[in-house]
Each structure stands twice: as structure tokens, then as C-alpha cells.
Design a protein around this motif. Structure first.
Motif, PDB file in Angstrom:
ATOM      1  N   TYR A 267       0.819  -1.213   0.000  1.00  0.00           N
ATOM      2  CA  TYR A 267       0.000   0.000   0.000  1.00  0.00           C
ATOM      3  C   TYR A 267       0.852   1.262   0.000  1.00  0.00           C
ATOM      4  O   TYR A 267       0.484   2.276  -0.596  1.00  0.00           O
ATOM      5  CB  TYR A 267      -0.976  -0.018   1.171  1.00  0.00           C
TER       6      TYR A 267
ATOM      7  N   MET B 286       0.382  -7.623  -6.558  1.00  0.00           N
ATOM      8  CA  MET B 286      -1.069  -7.727  -6.455  1.00  0.00           C
ATOM      9  C   MET B 286      -1.516  -9.181  -6.300  1.00  0.00           C
ATOM     10  O   MET B 286      -2.493  -9.455  -5.600  1.00  0.00           O
ATOM     11  CB  MET B 286      -1.720  -7.078  -7.671  1.00  0.00           C
TER      12      MET B 286
ATOM     13  N   ARG C  44      -3.579 -10.444  -2.939  1.00  0.00           N
ATOM     14  CA  ARG C  44      -4.835 -11.178  -3.124  1.00  0.00           C
ATOM     15  C   ARG C  44      -4.782 -12.517  -2.404  1.00  0.00           C
ATOM     16  O   ARG C  44      -5.752 -12.938  -1.765  1.00  0.00           O
ATOM     17  CB  ARG C  44      -5.126 -11.391  -4.608  1.00  0.00           C
TER      18      ARG C  44
ATOM     19  N   SER D 105      -5.068 -11.950   1.329  1.00  0.00           N
ATOM     20  CA  SER D 105      -6.450 -11.604   1.663  1.00  0.00           C
ATOM     21  C   SER D 105      -7.338 -12.833   1.688  1.00  0.00           C
ATOM     22  O   SER D 105      -8.132 -13.032   2.607  1.00  0.00           O
ATOM     23  CB  SER D 105      -7.000 -10.597   0.649  1.00  0.00           C
TER      24      SER D 105
ATOM     25  N   ALA E 251      -5.470  -7.054   5.388  1.00  0.00           N
ATOM     26  CA  ALA E 251      -6.194  -6.902   4.123  1.00  0.00           C
ATOM     27  C   ALA E 251      -7.664  -6.590   4.360  1.00  0.00           C
ATOM     28  O   ALA E 251      -8.278  -5.835   3.621  1.00  0.00           O
ATOM     29  CB  ALA E 251      -6.049  -8.173   3.290  1.00  0.00           C
TER      30      ALA E 251
ATOM     31  N   GLN F 267      -8.649  -2.886   4.831  1.00  0.00           N
ATOM     32  CA  GLN F 267      -8.775  -1.989   3.691  1.00  0.00           C
ATOM     33  C   GLN F 267     -10.228  -1.849   3.238  1.00  0.00           C
ATOM     34  O   GLN F 267     -10.577  -0.885   2.561  1.00  0.00           O
ATOM     35  CB  GLN F 267      -7.908  -2.495   2.526  1.00  0.00           C
TER      36      GLN F 267
ATOM     37  N   GLN G 156     -14.042   0.796  -5.924  1.00  0.00           N
ATOM     38  CA  GLN G 156     -12.903   0.015  -5.453  1.00  0.00           C
ATOM     39  C   GLN G 156     -12.972  -1.455  -5.834  1.00  0.00           C
ATOM     40  O   GLN G 156     -11.928  -2.068  -6.111  1.00  0.00           O
ATOM     41  CB  GLN G 156     -12.781   0.167  -3.934  1.00  0.00           C
ATOM     42  N   GLN G 157     -14.154  -2.042  -5.857  1.00  0.00           N
ATOM     43  CA  GLN G 157     -14.257  -3.478  -6.100  1.00  0.00           C
ATOM     44  C   GLN G 157     -13.710  -3.920  -7.464  1.00  0.00           C
ATOM     45  O   GLN G 157     -12.990  -4.925  -7.548  1.00  0.00           O
ATOM     46  CB  GLN G 157     -15.709  -3.943  -5.923  1.00  0.00           C
TER      47      GLN G 157
ATOM     48  N   GLU H 289      -9.923  -3.994  -7.113  1.00  0.00           N
ATOM     49  CA  GLU H 289      -9.396  -5.093  -6.317  1.00  0.00           C
ATOM     50  C   GLU H 289      -9.586  -6.438  -7.017  1.00  0.00           C
ATOM     51  O   GLU H 289      -8.839  -7.386  -6.761  1.00  0.00           O
ATOM     52  CB  GLU H 289     -10.067  -5.102  -4.947  1.00  0.00           C
TER      53      GLU H 289
END
Length: 225
Positions: free
Chosen positions: A71, A128, A132, A135, A146, A149, A186-187, A190
Motif C-alpha cells: 500500500y 497484487m 490477493r 487476503s 487486508a 482496507q 474500489q471493487q 481489487e
């Protein structure tokens, strides 16, 4: 975080960065569950896992450092894009940096955020994939960095909501719930790393443009044209 002698030294900072980079590459290739200190040591060219334990008390602390580093790099990337797009802004302004000129408008800043994050994802695919995997593996665990966020008060979500409220205040955006629209923005960002695993040749400029246009149409006042 563990406190170690000489932690603030340049050599110690370089070693921590080496470990974090090796961890990112290991998680990106093998996944969170298969990532061990032994495998990180091999990836990073470390002589012993004790070099990792010296800086990080355990896997959870190391993963927190990885998430923080990713981040932080996104923030620096967005700040560095000001020369490319004057409307680009970091999610959190680094301490000691001079004030930036006005982005021009909230819609311009929102578009710059979307295109900037997509550009970062395209240029840092291992990072990334790693975040992922972290998360997905520990999403339900208390304190998972995660998960934080997605909190409405997290730096990312706060940044987006502040931007949307400014646009509403100056008349650029219609009336809507900033939290709902922030999540809507945001989705797709991500979810992009997962899409890239199956479509590595995806046209990212087009992806960013289409997403930015969809968000613009969803947020603009009806009389804005």
C-alpha cells in the motif's frame, strides 16, 4: 513489531526490504499457505531463516509488513503520476511533502485515481497476486491487514469518500451515498489482479477507460451533460 538492535540502520532497512520482496515473490508464485520462512530464504538468497526471524517475529507480522509495503508503494506510485496526470493524488499524503496544486475537479481526480491504480496493478502483478493471496487466506482472521482496507474508515475508502463528497459539495456529482459509490469504484480495482491471471494480455488502458467512464456516468449530475 520486534525491536532489534540496529533496526534503524541502513543495512537493517535493506535486509527488511530484501525479505519483504522475497516474500512477495514467494506468495505470488506459491500462495500464502505454501509460503514458509525456508522458501522465502531460498527465494531471497538468505543463508538462514534466522535472518528472517531476526526482523519478524512470525509469519503474521511478516505478512503485515508485506501489506503495508504494497500500500505504501501504491501511494508513492500515485504521487509520482502527478507529472503524467496533474489530477493524480496519493491516497495518503506523505509527511513533509509540499502541497500539490489543485487537481482541477473531483471528476478529474476520481478518473486519475482509477487510471493510476489500474496502471499500478499492471506494472506490479506479483505484488497484487501476493496481496490477493494473503487476503483470501486470512480474510476472516481478526486483525487481518487486508480486511482493514474494506473498512469504511480505512485510508483507501476514506480517500474515495472524501473525493466523492467534495464533488457533491461543488455540484459536480449527483446526490448519492458516498460509501456505496466508493465500494463500487474500489471493487473492480481489487478484482483486476484475479482477472489478469486468466487474461494476462488484457488491455489495461481500455479497462481503466471503461471503468472511469462507467463511474463518471454513475456519479454525474443529470444536468451536467
Amino acid at each position: 513489531m520486534a525491536t532489534v538492535v540496529g533496526e534503524g540502520s541502513a543495512a537493517s532497512a535493506a535486509r527488511r526490504a530484501q525479505i519483504i520482496d522475497a516474500t512477495i515473490e514467494t506468495v505470488a508464485e506459491l500462495g500464502f499457505a505454501q509460503t514458509t520462512f525456508a522458501r522465502i530464504a531460498v527465494r531471497g538468497g538468505l543463508s538462514s531463516t534466522r535472518l528472517i526471524s531476526y526482523h519478524f517475529q512470525g509469519k503474521a507480522e511478516l505478512m503485515q509488513a508485506v501489506v503495508d509495503d504494497i500500500y505504501r508503494s501504491i501511494n508513492e506510485f500515485l504521487l509520482g503520476r502527478v507529472d503524467v496526470d496533474p489530477a493524480s493524488r496519493p491516497i495518503v499524503r506523505p509527511a513533509g511533502r509540499p502541497d500539490l496544486p489543485s487537481p482541477g475537479s473531483a471528476p478529474a481526480e476520481l478518473r486519475a485515481y482509477i487510471t493510476g491504480v489500474v496502471a499500478y496493478i499492471g506494472a506490479h502483478r506479483s505484488r497484487m497476486r501476493a496481496i490477493r493471496s494473503i487476503s483470501a487466506a486470512v480474510y476472516d482472521e481478526p486483525g487481518n491487514p487486508a480486511v482493514g482496507q474494506a473498512d469504511p474508515a480505512s485510508p483507501v475508502m476514506s480517500h474515495l469518500q472524501d473525493m466523492l463528497r467534495r464533488g457533491q459539495a461543488d455540484g459536480s456529482f449527483r446526490t448519492f451515498d458516498p460509501l456505496v459509490v466508493a465500494a463500487m469504484v474500489q471493487q473492480p480495482l481489487e478484482g483486476l489482479p484475479l482477472l489478469l491471471q486468466n487474461r494476462p494480455d488484457l488491455d489495461l488502458e481500455r479497462y481503466a477507460a471503461e471503468l472511469a467512464t462507467a463511474v463518471d456516468l454513475a456519479t454525474r449530475r443529470p444536468d451536467r451533460g
